[in-house]
Scaffold this motif. Sequence first.
Motif, PDB file in Angstrom:
ATOM      1  N   PHE A 155       0.831  -1.202   0.000  1.00  0.00           N
ATOM      2  CA  PHE A 155       0.000   0.000   0.000  1.00  0.00           C
ATOM      3  C   PHE A 155       0.865   1.252   0.000  1.00  0.00           C
ATOM      4  N   GLY A 156       0.332   2.329  -0.597  1.00  0.00           N
ATOM      5  CA  GLY A 156       1.026   3.606  -0.567  1.00  0.00           C
ATOM      6  C   GLY A 156       0.050   4.760  -0.428  1.00  0.00           C
ATOM      7  N   LEU A 157       0.417   5.744   0.389  1.00  0.00           N
ATOM      8  CA  LEU A 157      -0.299   7.012   0.478  1.00  0.00           C
ATOM      9  C   LEU A 157       0.564   8.055  -0.219  1.00  0.00           C
ATOM     10  N   VAL A 158       0.043   8.641  -1.289  1.00  0.00           N
ATOM     11  CA  VAL A 158       0.864   9.496  -2.142  1.00  0.00           C
ATOM     12  C   VAL A 158       0.099  10.744  -2.553  1.00  0.00           C
ATOM     13  N   VAL A 159       0.867  11.704  -3.087  1.00  0.00           N
ATOM     14  CA  VAL A 159       0.297  12.948  -3.595  1.00  0.00           C
ATOM     15  C   VAL A 159       0.421  12.950  -5.115  1.00  0.00           C
ATOM     16  N   ASN A 160      -0.674  13.220  -5.802  1.00  0.00           N
ATOM     17  CA  ASN A 160      -0.711  13.340  -7.263  1.00  0.00           C
ATOM     18  C   ASN A 160      -0.027  12.163  -7.973  1.00  0.00           C
ATOM     19  N   PRO A 161      -0.495  10.920  -7.741  1.00  0.00           N
ATOM     20  CA  PRO A 161       0.152   9.778  -8.394  1.00  0.00           C
ATOM     21  C   PRO A 161      -0.073   9.779  -9.898  1.00  0.00           C
ATOM     22  N   THR A 162       0.939   9.333 -10.635  1.00  0.00           N
ATOM     23  CA  THR A 162       0.777   9.138 -12.075  1.00  0.00           C
ATOM     24  C   THR A 162       0.073   7.801 -12.302  1.00  0.00           C
ATOM     25  N   SER A 163      -0.750   7.732 -13.325  1.00  0.00           N
ATOM     26  CA  SER A 163      -1.480   6.495 -13.602  1.00  0.00           C
ATOM     27  C   SER A 163      -0.513   5.400 -14.031  1.00  0.00           C
ATOM     28  N   HIS A 164      -0.889   4.169 -13.730  1.00  0.00           N
ATOM     29  CA  HIS A 164      -0.073   2.999 -14.091  1.00  0.00           C
ATOM     30  C   HIS A 164      -1.027   1.845 -14.328  1.00  0.00           C
ATOM     31  N   PRO A 165      -0.815   1.039 -15.368  1.00  0.00           N
ATOM     32  CA  PRO A 165      -1.780  -0.027 -15.686  1.00  0.00           C
ATOM     33  C   PRO A 165      -1.930  -1.074 -14.600  1.00  0.00           C
ATOM     34  N   ASP A 166      -0.933  -1.219 -13.717  1.00  0.00           N
ATOM     35  CA  ASP A 166      -1.009  -2.246 -12.678  1.00  0.00           C
ATOM     36  C   ASP A 166      -1.585  -1.735 -11.367  1.00  0.00           C
ATOM     37  N   LEU A 167      -1.886  -0.439 -11.295  1.00  0.00           N
ATOM     38  CA  LEU A 167      -2.278   0.153 -10.020  1.00  0.00           C
ATOM     39  C   LEU A 167      -3.768   0.467  -9.941  1.00  0.00           C
TER      40      LEU A 167
END
Length: 327
Positions: A155-167
């Motif tokens: 798990f990750g808590l992030v700011v402004n993540p970039t899209s990724h096909p596996d996520l």
Amino acid sequence: MGTRRRAYRHSSDGHHPAALLREVARLGSMSAAARALKVSQPTLSVAVRQLEESLGATLLLRHRGGVSLTAGGAELLRHAEEVFAALERATAAVAGLERDLVGSYVLGCNESLGAYFLPRFLPGFLREAPQIALTLHNANSDDVLRAVVEREIPFGLVVNPTSHPDLVILRLCRDAVDLFVAAPPDAPVPAGAALYGPAGCFTADLAVAAALLRDRPLIVAGRVHQCTWLIDQLAEHDMVPRRLLSCGDFELVKSLALAGVGPAILPRRIAAYHHEGRLRRLHAELPIFPDDISLIYRADMPKTRAAMFIKDALVRCGQQMPDVGVP
């Protein structure tokens, strides 16, 4: 090597040879063991004989009363029982992961985001799920995202993540990077989201805000993209700060701003936590950079009960975060 591999090959009915031997020893009869295992007696005899040939040892003594283990057979069965017991424990543990709130998990978290999110999240989570072992991994959002993609953490808590096909990316709440300055100690504090409207700003006079930027250093986290963007926007408004004081992270930026060193660029949630109203937006018309605070995990992450409990608890905590007035 070929004969040794054959010793561990399952028989045609799916039973491991050691399991067949255990049943023969328990019942003391090849025919009784064959009936219990639902195999033919010739099939059972062939499997035991192949096991003996592969080990180069006699495992059973055949006599008029049935069969009994030799010393070699008893030794093999003793080790086999240890393996069967370990397999049963492993099976129970795996079933428990699917069924119970147990397991070990790592939660990656952007450093500054964690400073206000985790104190709200952890007390209730630890109380409700005492058997889940949770470890924290602090890094910037890009590093947390990479670690989730590469299966280093779930798990990750992030700011402004970039899209990724596996996520899977779940937006929890919104924030904004803004310009703040320390308010006088006796200044009244508007309630809730009103703090971020015109009435909650340090000044309603744009000329006063510009003078403050000229006369005192602007404190920034120099490595953060949002800060660079806001400085460029100030330049377009002909409000270039005379001095920049660059720091490594938002926590130091906040401390210096609270000390009155100068105006600062900060996310609204970071400016507010533990000190709501102490730092005020400099002016309502100055530019802001909207942020999405998101939970990320791999789409193929095993959906155990504990994993889903963690996910749901994080989403619930994020959705209950106080409003910071971002449209």
